[in-house]
Enzyme design. Structure first.
Site, PDB file in Angstrom:
ATOM      1  N   ASP A 105      25.608  10.324  14.018  1.00  0.00           N
ATOM      2  CA  ASP A 105      26.002  12.127  13.902  1.00  0.00           C
ATOM      3  C   ASP A 105      26.963  11.862  12.582  1.00  0.00           C
ATOM      4  OD1 ASP A 105      25.741  14.657  15.813  1.00  0.00           O
ATOM      5  OD2 ASP A 105      27.422  14.929  14.484  1.00  0.00           O
ATOM      6  N   ASN A 114      16.294  14.277  15.210  1.00  0.00           N
ATOM      7  CA  ASN A 114      16.780  15.490  15.494  1.00  0.00           C
ATOM      8  C   ASN A 114      17.595  16.210  14.521  1.00  0.00           C
ATOM      9  OD1 ASN A 114      17.311  17.137  17.855  1.00  0.00           O
ATOM     10  ND2 ASN A 114      19.546  16.533  17.481  1.00  0.00           N
ATOM     11  N   LYS A 173      11.578  24.094   8.283  1.00  0.00           N
ATOM     12  CA  LYS A 173      10.844  23.299   9.727  1.00  0.00           C
ATOM     13  C   LYS A 173       9.336  23.481   9.286  1.00  0.00           C
ATOM     14  CE  LYS A 173      14.301  22.489  12.344  1.00  0.00           C
ATOM     15  NZ  LYS A 173      14.419  21.218  12.778  1.00  0.00           N
ATOM     16  N   VAL A 224      22.387  12.628   7.200  1.00  0.00           N
ATOM     17  CA  VAL A 224      21.114  12.373   7.088  1.00  0.00           C
ATOM     18  C   VAL A 224      20.572  13.061   5.561  1.00  0.00           C
ATOM     19  CG1 VAL A 224      20.112  12.262   9.253  1.00  0.00           C
ATOM     20  CG2 VAL A 224      20.246  14.538   7.965  1.00  0.00           C
ATOM     21  N   TYR A 272      15.517  28.096   6.941  1.00  0.00           N
ATOM     22  CA  TYR A 272      15.299  27.285   8.098  1.00  0.00           C
ATOM     23  C   TYR A 272      13.839  27.108   8.432  1.00  0.00           C
ATOM     24  CZ  TYR A 272      15.927  25.820  12.874  1.00  0.00           C
ATOM     25  OH  TYR A 272      15.971  25.019  14.010  1.00  0.00           O
TER      26      TYR A 272
END
Ligand code: NAD
Length: 263
Positions: A50, A105, A175, A79, A171
């Site tokens: 994280d 994730n 995705k 990330v 977003y």
């Protein structure tokens, strides 16, 4: 209609003996639930990662305490930073003696009308959500290919990759990109026995999400679901475990919706 969640489903050893690396695993949502499920499904070792140091330490302690699994490791990382991604995968490889399952994730969202969107905000969401998933997938694929023992990658998409919603152009575009990445990378990875699939959740309510969106919007999204409720984080994690396990051995490049609303 309000179709309630069933009793918590007990583990069945779906990924018995496997090692798992999960990004964005220290929050209150799907990432930590996936870690919990992975332990309950028999994982031998889990690496939690994280960007948030304090939460990550707490998550490791909580996972050990709640599941009894002691082979739980923590590595802080963003990330969106290639060096972090490589350091994370290298760390996980060394600690677990080889990562069998990667769960991508990490994803980031904000709410903004497109005509008010600055490039910075657009780029930040794309960089964490799409590019972050790409970076993790790219490096993990290289490592799994070199190791020659196959592997599994599970990405976290969103129904917004298919659906339209105001203030979500960045977003949703990210995705949709994760979905396309999943499909295309899977075609390359099949050559070296690595499967790549994605889960596409609709809505999971947790304290962090509640802080970032209005009560009205969240209630409206829940009411659009045929079940009249959001998913529990563990209901999404269950789908991830299916995709991570040999139960989905003949699936790759698939995007599996975890939603009670048709897209
Ligand atoms: N919650 C929902 O309703 C929902 C619906 C569809 C898809 N998703 C997707 O599911 C995933 C998990 O979301 P969630 O809401 O369940 O929260 P979560 O608890 O699984 O993840 C939040 C965590 O992500 C970490 N994080 C944020 N930016 C990061 C970065 N750059 N690098 C590493 N870690 C980072 C945060 O520190 C936080 O601990 C995301 O990809 C999200 O887009 C969520």
């Amino acid at each position: 209609m309000n179709l309630k969640a069933p009793e918590y489903v007990q583990g069945h050893g779906l990924i018995k003996g496997k090692s798992v690396l999960i990004t964005a695993a220290a929050g209150a949502g799907i990432g930590f639930s996936a870690a919990t499920r992975a332990a309950e499904e028999g994982a031998r070792a889990i690496v939690l990662s994280d960007i948030h140091v304090g939460r990550l330490e707490a998550a490791v302690a909580k996972l050990r305490e709640e599941t009894g699994l002691q082979q739980v490791y923590a590595k802080v990382g963003n990330v969106a930073v290639e060096e972090d991604v490589q350091a994370l995968v290298d760390f996980a490889e060394a600690e677990t003696d080889g990562v069998d399952i990667l769960i991508n994730n990490a994803g980031l969202g904000t709410s903004k009308l497109l005509i008010e969107m600055e490039d910075d905000e657009w780029n930040r969401v794309i960089d964490v959500t799409l590019n972050g998933t790409m970076r993790m997938t790219r490096y993990m694929m290289k490592i799994m290919k070199a190791r020659g023992q196959g592997g599994v990658i599970v990405n976290n998409a969103s129904v917004l990759g298919w659906r339209a919603q105001q203030e979500q152009a960045h977003y949703a575009a990210a995705k949709a990109g994760v979905m396309a990445l999943t499909r295309c990378a899977a075609m390359e990875a099949a050559e070296f026995n690595v499967r790549i699939n994605a889960v596409s959740p609709s809505i999971v309510l947790h304290p962090m999400l509640r802080k970032s969106a209005s009560e009205e919007l969240l209630a409206e999204l829940e009411s659009k679901e045929a079940y009249g409720r959001a998913a529990e984080a563990w209901e999404v994690a269950n789908v991830m475990m299916f995709l991570a396990s040999d139960y989905s051995s003949y699936m790759t490049g698939e995007i599996v919706s975890c939603s009670s609303q048709r897209s």
